[in-house]
Design a protein around this motif. Structure first.
Motif, mmCIF file in Angstrom:
data_model
loop_
_atom_site.group_PDB
_atom_site.id
_atom_site.type_symbol
_atom_site.label_atom_id
_atom_site.label_comp_id
_atom_site.label_asym_id
_atom_site.label_seq_id
_atom_site.Cartn_x
_atom_site.Cartn_y
_atom_site.Cartn_z
ATOM 1 N N ASN A 30 0.842 -1.183 0.000
ATOM 2 C CA ASN A 30 0.000 0.000 0.000
ATOM 3 C C ASN A 30 0.882 1.239 0.000
ATOM 4 O O ASN A 30 1.722 1.391 0.894
ATOM 5 C CB ASN A 30 -0.897 0.025 1.251
ATOM 6 C CG ASN A 30 -1.881 -1.116 1.264
ATOM 7 O OD1 ASN A 30 -2.618 -1.298 0.315
ATOM 8 N ND2 ASN A 30 -1.873 -1.895 2.332
ATOM 9 N N VAL A 32 2.076 4.944 0.747
ATOM 10 C CA VAL A 32 1.857 5.808 1.904
ATOM 11 C C VAL A 32 1.956 7.261 1.462
ATOM 12 O O VAL A 32 2.888 7.646 0.768
ATOM 13 C CB VAL A 32 2.898 5.500 3.009
ATOM 14 C CG1 VAL A 32 2.726 6.440 4.178
ATOM 15 C CG2 VAL A 32 2.770 4.055 3.464
ATOM 16 N N LYS A 33 0.994 8.067 1.905
ATOM 17 C CA LYS A 33 0.984 9.504 1.603
ATOM 18 C C LYS A 33 1.549 10.286 2.788
ATOM 19 O O LYS A 33 1.629 9.777 3.905
ATOM 20 C CB LYS A 33 -0.442 9.959 1.305
ATOM 21 C CG LYS A 33 -1.024 9.318 0.058
ATOM 22 C CD LYS A 33 -2.423 9.807 -0.189
ATOM 23 C CE LYS A 33 -2.989 9.155 -1.438
ATOM 24 N NZ LYS A 33 -4.376 9.522 -1.674
ATOM 25 N N LYS A 35 0.199 12.677 4.488
ATOM 26 C CA LYS A 35 -0.804 12.800 5.548
ATOM 27 C C LYS A 35 -0.769 11.576 6.470
ATOM 28 O O LYS A 35 -0.839 11.692 7.679
ATOM 29 C CB LYS A 35 -2.188 12.945 4.919
ATOM 30 C CG LYS A 35 -3.288 13.232 5.916
ATOM 31 C CD LYS A 35 -4.659 13.256 5.240
ATOM 32 C CE LYS A 35 -4.852 14.514 4.441
ATOM 33 N NZ LYS A 35 -6.254 14.673 3.998
ATOM 34 N N HIS A 36 -0.621 10.413 5.874
ATOM 35 C CA HIS A 36 -0.538 9.162 6.638
ATOM 36 C C HIS A 36 0.678 9.199 7.564
ATOM 37 O O HIS A 36 0.581 8.876 8.755
ATOM 38 C CB HIS A 36 -0.448 7.994 5.658
ATOM 39 C CG HIS A 36 -0.464 6.643 6.288
ATOM 40 N ND1 HIS A 36 0.650 6.081 6.858
ATOM 41 C CD2 HIS A 36 -1.461 5.753 6.451
ATOM 42 C CE1 HIS A 36 0.338 4.890 7.334
ATOM 43 N NE2 HIS A 36 -0.929 4.661 7.093
ATOM 44 N N ASP A 72 0.024 0.495 11.964
ATOM 45 C CA ASP A 72 0.724 1.740 11.636
ATOM 46 C C ASP A 72 1.457 2.290 12.851
ATOM 47 O O ASP A 72 2.587 2.766 12.748
ATOM 48 C CB ASP A 72 -0.259 2.779 11.098
ATOM 49 C CG ASP A 72 -0.804 2.388 9.741
ATOM 50 O OD1 ASP A 72 0.003 2.011 8.874
ATOM 51 O OD2 ASP A 72 -2.030 2.455 9.543
ATOM 52 N N SER A 102 -6.647 4.963 5.015
ATOM 53 C CA SER A 102 -6.454 5.612 3.719
ATOM 54 C C SER A 102 -7.632 5.233 2.834
ATOM 55 O O SER A 102 -8.429 4.352 3.176
ATOM 56 C CB SER A 102 -5.127 5.180 3.081
ATOM 57 O OG SER A 102 -5.169 3.799 2.772
ATOM 58 N N GLU A 130 -8.871 10.337 7.769
ATOM 59 C CA GLU A 130 -8.106 11.339 7.012
ATOM 60 C C GLU A 130 -8.189 12.740 7.603
ATOM 61 O O GLU A 130 -7.436 13.633 7.216
ATOM 62 C CB GLU A 130 -8.568 11.363 5.563
ATOM 63 C CG GLU A 130 -10.012 11.795 5.388
ATOM 64 C CD GLU A 130 -10.435 11.806 3.935
ATOM 65 O OE1 GLU A 130 -9.823 12.534 3.143
ATOM 66 O OE2 GLU A 130 -11.378 11.070 3.630
#
Length: 161
Positions: A30, A32-33, A35-36, A72, A102, A130
């Motif tokens: 996955n 990751v952004k 924000k994450h 996480d 997400s 989010e």
């Protein structure tokens, strides 16, 4: 493929993805952004500062009945931390496991992860959406606030200019 093979595989190192294994040993990746990453770091920081009798962990690999899942953020008491510290994947879950959601996460996937973490011994599983809203769960379902971290905020604030 098992988790030890994933960790040792030179082609899977330094990928900008979160990696997990499903029950067939297939790699799940996955992206990751930012924000994450922000929410992951802030939650870990709050956990570290609120309780000194354990440790905050990021991307904590947990061996479950359906493959390796990575919380996480997790918080482990000193006893649990010392038990899992040298393991490639934790055979017991830390007391608190947190999933930063997400757009790719389905409700089914998150419900399943909660069940898997509880099955491995977690006391609480939290989700962060989010917008930074935190939802707390114990093995019986949603709870109003964390029993382990009763002062943990219901929302992680996003900085403003």
């Amino acid at each position: 493929m098992n988790w030890q093979e994933v960790v040792a595989n030179e082609h899977l190192r330094n990928l900008p993805f979160k990696i997990e294994l499903n029950e067939q040993g297939e790699v799940i990746m996955n992206p990751v952004k930012i924000k994450h990453s922000f929410f992951q770091n802030e939650i870990g920081h709050l956990l570290r500062t609120m309780r000194k009798d354990g440790f905050a962990l990021t991307d904590c690999a947990i061996k479950t009945s359906k493959g390796t899942r990575c919380a996480d953020v997790a918080w482990a008491s000193l006893d649990i931390f010392l038990e899992i510290f040298t393991q490639t994947e934790a055979d017991i879950a830390p007391e608190v496991c947190v999933e930063v959601l997400s757009i790719s996460n389905s409700d089914f996937e998150i419900r399943e992860k909660r069940a898997l973490y509880f099955e491995r011994g977690a006391n609480e599983v939290w989700t962060c959406d989010e917008y930074g809203t935190i939802r707390f769960f114990d093995s019986n379902g949603k709870i109003e606030k964390s029993k382990m971290f009763p002062d943990f905020p219901q929302k992680v604030e996003i900085p403003k200019r």
